[in-house]
Design an enzyme around this catalytic site. Structure first.
Site, short mmCIF file in Angstrom:
data_model
loop_
_atom_site.label_atom_id
_atom_site.label_comp_id
_atom_site.label_asym_id
_atom_site.label_seq_id
_atom_site.Cartn_x
_atom_site.Cartn_y
_atom_site.Cartn_z
N ASP A 61 0.84 -1.20 0.00
CA ASP A 61 0.00 0.00 0.00
C ASP A 61 0.88 1.25 0.00
O ASP A 61 1.03 1.93 1.01
CB ASP A 61 -0.92 -0.05 1.23
CG ASP A 61 -2.06 0.94 1.14
OD1 ASP A 61 -2.28 1.52 0.06
OD2 ASP A 61 -2.76 1.13 2.16
N LYS A 63 0.46 4.07 -1.73
CA LYS A 63 -0.28 5.34 -1.83
C LYS A 63 0.53 6.39 -2.61
O LYS A 63 0.79 7.49 -2.14
CB LYS A 63 -0.63 5.86 -0.43
CG LYS A 63 -1.58 4.93 0.33
CD LYS A 63 -1.95 5.53 1.67
CE LYS A 63 -3.22 4.94 2.27
NZ LYS A 63 -3.16 3.53 2.65
N ILE A 67 5.52 12.63 -9.25
CA ILE A 67 5.60 12.85 -10.69
C ILE A 67 5.59 11.47 -11.39
O ILE A 67 6.00 10.47 -10.81
CB ILE A 67 6.87 13.64 -11.09
CG1 ILE A 67 8.13 12.91 -10.66
CG2 ILE A 67 6.81 15.05 -10.51
CD1 ILE A 67 9.39 13.47 -11.30
N ARG A 211 -6.93 -3.83 12.63
CA ARG A 211 -6.87 -4.00 14.09
C ARG A 211 -7.87 -5.00 14.64
O ARG A 211 -7.59 -5.63 15.66
CB ARG A 211 -7.04 -2.63 14.75
CG ARG A 211 -5.84 -1.74 14.53
CD ARG A 211 -6.15 -0.28 14.77
NE ARG A 211 -7.06 0.24 13.75
CZ ARG A 211 -7.48 1.50 13.72
NH1 ARG A 211 -7.10 2.35 14.64
NH2 ARG A 211 -8.29 1.90 12.75
O1 C5P Z 1 -8.96 0.09 10.96
P1 C5P Z 1 -8.13 -1.06 10.48
O2 C5P Z 1 -7.04 -1.40 11.45
O3 C5P Z 1 -8.95 -2.26 10.06
O4 C5P Z 1 -7.41 -0.51 9.18
C1 C5P Z 1 -6.92 -1.36 8.17
C2 C5P Z 1 -6.46 -0.52 7.02
O5 C5P Z 1 -7.52 0.32 6.61
C3 C5P Z 1 -5.29 0.42 7.33
O6 C5P Z 1 -4.08 -0.19 6.96
C4 C5P Z 1 -5.56 1.64 6.50
O7 C5P Z 1 -4.86 1.64 5.28
C5 C5P Z 1 -7.01 1.55 6.19
N1 C5P Z 1 -7.71 2.63 6.89
C6 C5P Z 1 -8.37 3.55 6.15
N2 C5P Z 1 -9.02 4.59 6.79
C7 C5P Z 1 -8.98 4.70 8.14
C8 C5P Z 1 -8.30 3.76 8.91
C9 C5P Z 1 -7.66 2.71 8.25
O8 C5P Z 1 -8.41 3.46 4.93
N3 C5P Z 1 -9.61 5.72 8.72
#
Ligand code: C5P
Length: 230
Positions: A61, A63, A67, A211
């Site tokens: 991931d 992200k 450029i 989590r």
């Molecule tokens: O909340 P959780 O621990 O399940 O998050 C898993 C993934 O979801 C994270 O690695 C993050 O990339 C994404 N996430 C998100 N938006 C959030 C929190 C987590 O896209 N507010």
């Protein structure tokens, strides 16, 4: 892609040992892991190679929002590591998206996924940064169409936008959905959360669970509850 690997566990840890311990604990229960910027920066790419060597798929991931030449280089590096998915920000526009897609061509198993609006953002956050979309959903749909038109294999989107995205994009594009929580659990910082069952029911191809599994007292049982709920 192995159909059993539609549940991706996010290894959001700040050290390699903790990530390895969780992977060892889950064993065969999980075949697909997400490695994000925190773990990649602290543990390095060796961990990704180790996961691949153990037969796991890896969603890297990154992200990317850079450029086009830099995006292309990072996508090639991800492809060389053998990962299954890499992310680029659709907000970067067609030039950046196309650079990612073209760089991925030499790695047939690598899928390029576009981030639309991160799940913690709300309509007022969009307004704060000068985006005049009527809603987050409108902005998600706009960016998703742009990404698919540029050749991306799919998008990342919150559970609440999955249904509208599946309707707009048709059956082919991947829709990978973070922001899922187990029924009854706290939303953990996700402004637009939803359950795994609801996400798949609405048309998600994959979900990302962090989590709820990785910080559970019994991660295998928690992953079992995720599977049971879909
Ligand atoms: O909340 P959780 O621990 O399940 O998050 C898993 C993934 O979801 C994270 O690695 C993050 O990339 C994404 N996430 C998100 N938006 C959030 C929190 C987590 O896209 N507010």
């Amino acid at each position: 892609m192995n159909n059993g690997n539609r549940i991706i566990v996010a290894l959001d840890f700040d050290d390699r040992g903790a990530a390895e311990a969780l992977v060892a604990r889950l064993g065969d229960a999980c075949g697909h892991y997400k490695v994000g910027l925190e773990l990649l920066t602290s543990a390095g790419p060796g961990l990704v190679r180790e996961l691949r060597d153990r037969g796991h798929e890896v969603f890297l991931d990154l992200k990317l929002f850079e450029i086009p030449d830099s995006v292309a280089g990072a996508v090639r590096a991800a492809g060389a590591l053998g990962v299954s998915m890499v992310t680029v920000h659709a907000m970067g526009g067609t030039g950046i998206l196309t650079a990612a897609v073209e760089a991925a061509r030499e790695f047939p198993r690598l899928r390029v996924l576009a981030l639309t609006v991160v799940t913690s953002m709300t309509g007022s956050d969009l307004a704060d940064v000068g985006i005049a979309a009527a809603s987050t959903e409108e902005q998600v749909l706009r960016l998703a169409r742009l990404a698919v038109a540029a050749g991306c294999d799919g998008v990342i989107a919150s559970p609440r936008e999955v249904g509208a995205l599946r309707a707009a994009l048709g059956p082919e594009p991947l829709i990978v959905t973070p922001g899922v929580t187990l029924p009854g659990a706290a939303e953990g910082g996700h402004a637009r959360a939803g359950t795994p069952g609801a996400a798949f029911g609405a048309g998600a191809s994959h979900i990302v669970v962090g989590r709820s599994v990785t910080r559970a007292a019994d991660p295998v049982a928690a992953l079992g509850r995720v599977r049971a709920g879909i």
